[in-house]
Design a protein around this motif. Structure first.
Motif, mmCIF file in Angstrom:
data_model
loop_
_atom_site.group_PDB
_atom_site.id
_atom_site.type_symbol
_atom_site.label_atom_id
_atom_site.label_comp_id
_atom_site.label_asym_id
_atom_site.label_seq_id
_atom_site.Cartn_x
_atom_site.Cartn_y
_atom_site.Cartn_z
ATOM 1 N N LYS A 53 0.831 -1.217 0.000
ATOM 2 C CA LYS A 53 0.000 0.000 0.000
ATOM 3 C C LYS A 53 0.867 1.269 0.000
ATOM 4 O O LYS A 53 0.641 2.180 -0.789
ATOM 5 C CB LYS A 53 -0.910 -0.008 1.226
ATOM 6 N N ARG A 54 1.875 1.307 0.853
ATOM 7 C CA ARG A 54 2.692 2.512 1.016
ATOM 8 C C ARG A 54 3.542 2.799 -0.208
ATOM 9 O O ARG A 54 3.689 3.944 -0.628
ATOM 10 C CB ARG A 54 3.585 2.336 2.244
ATOM 11 N N LEU A 55 4.118 1.757 -0.804
ATOM 12 C CA LEU A 55 5.038 1.936 -1.922
ATOM 13 C C LEU A 55 4.398 1.666 -3.277
ATOM 14 O O LEU A 55 5.058 1.801 -4.303
ATOM 15 C CB LEU A 55 6.255 1.019 -1.757
ATOM 16 N N SER A 56 3.139 1.283 -3.281
ATOM 17 C CA SER A 56 2.428 0.926 -4.519
ATOM 18 C C SER A 56 3.231 -0.112 -5.311
ATOM 19 O O SER A 56 3.548 0.083 -6.483
ATOM 20 C CB SER A 56 2.168 2.159 -5.377
ATOM 21 N N GLY A 103 19.584 -2.470 6.086
ATOM 22 C CA GLY A 103 19.647 -3.586 5.145
ATOM 23 C C GLY A 103 18.446 -3.616 4.225
ATOM 24 O O GLY A 103 18.553 -3.967 3.044
ATOM 25 N N LYS A 104 17.302 -3.228 4.755
ATOM 26 C CA LYS A 104 16.087 -3.170 3.944
ATOM 27 C C LYS A 104 16.247 -2.197 2.793
ATOM 28 O O LYS A 104 15.884 -2.498 1.655
ATOM 29 C CB LYS A 104 14.887 -2.766 4.790
ATOM 30 N N LEU A 105 16.792 -1.051 3.091
ATOM 31 C CA LEU A 105 17.002 -0.065 2.035
ATOM 32 C C LEU A 105 17.900 -0.612 0.934
ATOM 33 O O LEU A 105 17.619 -0.448 -0.250
ATOM 34 C CB LEU A 105 17.627 1.210 2.599
ATOM 35 N N GLN A 116 9.608 5.192 -5.762
ATOM 36 C CA GLN A 116 9.300 4.330 -4.628
ATOM 37 C C GLN A 116 10.443 4.353 -3.610
ATOM 38 O O GLN A 116 10.209 4.422 -2.402
ATOM 39 C CB GLN A 116 9.067 2.885 -5.088
ATOM 40 N N TYR A 117 11.653 4.317 -4.113
ATOM 41 C CA TYR A 117 12.819 4.323 -3.228
ATOM 42 C C TYR A 117 12.904 5.631 -2.450
ATOM 43 O O TYR A 117 13.246 5.635 -1.264
ATOM 44 C CB TYR A 117 14.103 4.076 -4.021
ATOM 45 N N SER A 118 12.583 6.744 -3.090
ATOM 46 C CA SER A 118 12.640 8.033 -2.388
ATOM 47 C C SER A 118 11.624 8.085 -1.249
ATOM 48 O O SER A 118 11.906 8.655 -0.193
ATOM 49 C CB SER A 118 12.436 9.190 -3.359
ATOM 50 N N ILE A 119 10.455 7.474 -1.437
ATOM 51 C CA ILE A 119 9.452 7.402 -0.364
ATOM 52 C C ILE A 119 10.006 6.597 0.804
ATOM 53 O O ILE A 119 9.929 7.009 1.968
ATOM 54 C CB ILE A 119 8.143 6.765 -0.882
ATOM 55 N N LEU A 120 10.603 5.460 0.487
ATOM 56 C CA LEU A 120 11.170 4.592 1.512
ATOM 57 C C LEU A 120 12.337 5.270 2.226
ATOM 58 O O LEU A 120 12.444 5.220 3.452
ATOM 59 C CB LEU A 120 11.624 3.277 0.876
ATOM 60 N N GLN A 123 11.147 8.038 4.666
ATOM 61 C CA GLN A 123 10.612 7.487 5.904
ATOM 62 C C GLN A 123 11.734 6.931 6.779
ATOM 63 O O GLN A 123 11.724 7.092 7.989
ATOM 64 C CB GLN A 123 9.601 6.391 5.610
ATOM 65 N N HIS A 124 12.703 6.297 6.155
ATOM 66 C CA HIS A 124 13.825 5.743 6.904
ATOM 67 C C HIS A 124 14.594 6.844 7.631
ATOM 68 O O HIS A 124 14.917 6.702 8.814
ATOM 69 C CB HIS A 124 14.755 4.972 5.959
ATOM 70 N N LYS A 125 14.877 7.917 6.933
ATOM 71 C CA LYS A 125 15.622 9.029 7.547
ATOM 72 C C LYS A 125 14.837 9.660 8.690
ATOM 73 O O LYS A 125 15.415 10.121 9.671
ATOM 74 C CB LYS A 125 15.964 10.079 6.496
ATOM 75 N N LYS A 126 13.509 9.685 8.562
ATOM 76 C CA LYS A 126 12.661 10.254 9.597
ATOM 77 C C LYS A 126 12.656 9.366 10.838
ATOM 78 O O LYS A 126 12.749 9.853 11.958
ATOM 79 C CB LYS A 126 11.248 10.426 9.068
#
Length: 133
Positions: A53-56, A103-105, A116-120, A123-126
């Motif tokens: 849902k989040r990353l489509s 590792g997920k990134l 999609q990667y920029s969304i992830l 969120q990771h940086k936040k």
């Protein structure tokens, strides 16, 4: 209570690729961090649903994402078991979560589009400002 909500957020976002595919029986294993009877498979399903849902995620990306999530969940679960045996605290748990998320990134980057990667990544940086990504 705040740490529990943080952990649940971690569970929804963890994934990391390891060299071997885990045994399907691993998904029936109890998730070490939760005392509500949740299994590793239940956590994997919820993470896949949230990431889709989040990353489509497209239909082609879902199987690869599922493998990344499965590996990450297993790694996180094993890490929690080791931490419980050696004396778990919030700091050690956070270090484990940051390692798994980083590792997920790296694993997701190969299957995601730049958008999609920029969304992830955002969120990771936040969530993990101490991460070195």
């Amino acid at each position: 209570m705040r740490s529990l909500s943080t952990l649940l957020i971690l569970l929804v976002t963890i994934s990391f690729t390891v060299a071997q595919t885990p045994d399907p029986a691993v998904e029936k294993e109890k998730f070490a961090l939760l005392n509500n009877g949740a299994t590793v498979g239940m956590v994997i399903k919820s993470v896949i649903k949230a990431d889709t849902k989040r990353l489509s995620l497209t239909e082609q990306q879902v199987p690869k994402a599922r493998q990344i999530i499965t590996d990450a969940t297993v790694k996180f679960n094993e890490g929690v078991k080791k931490l419980k045996a050696s004396g778990m605290n919030q700091k050690k748990l956070r270090v484990l979560a940051v390692d798994v998320e980083t590792g997920k990134l790296l694993a997701y980057k190969a299957i995601l589009t730049p958008q999609q990667y920029s969304i992830l990544l955002a969120q990771h940086k936040k969530m993990y400002p101490e991460s070195k990504v």
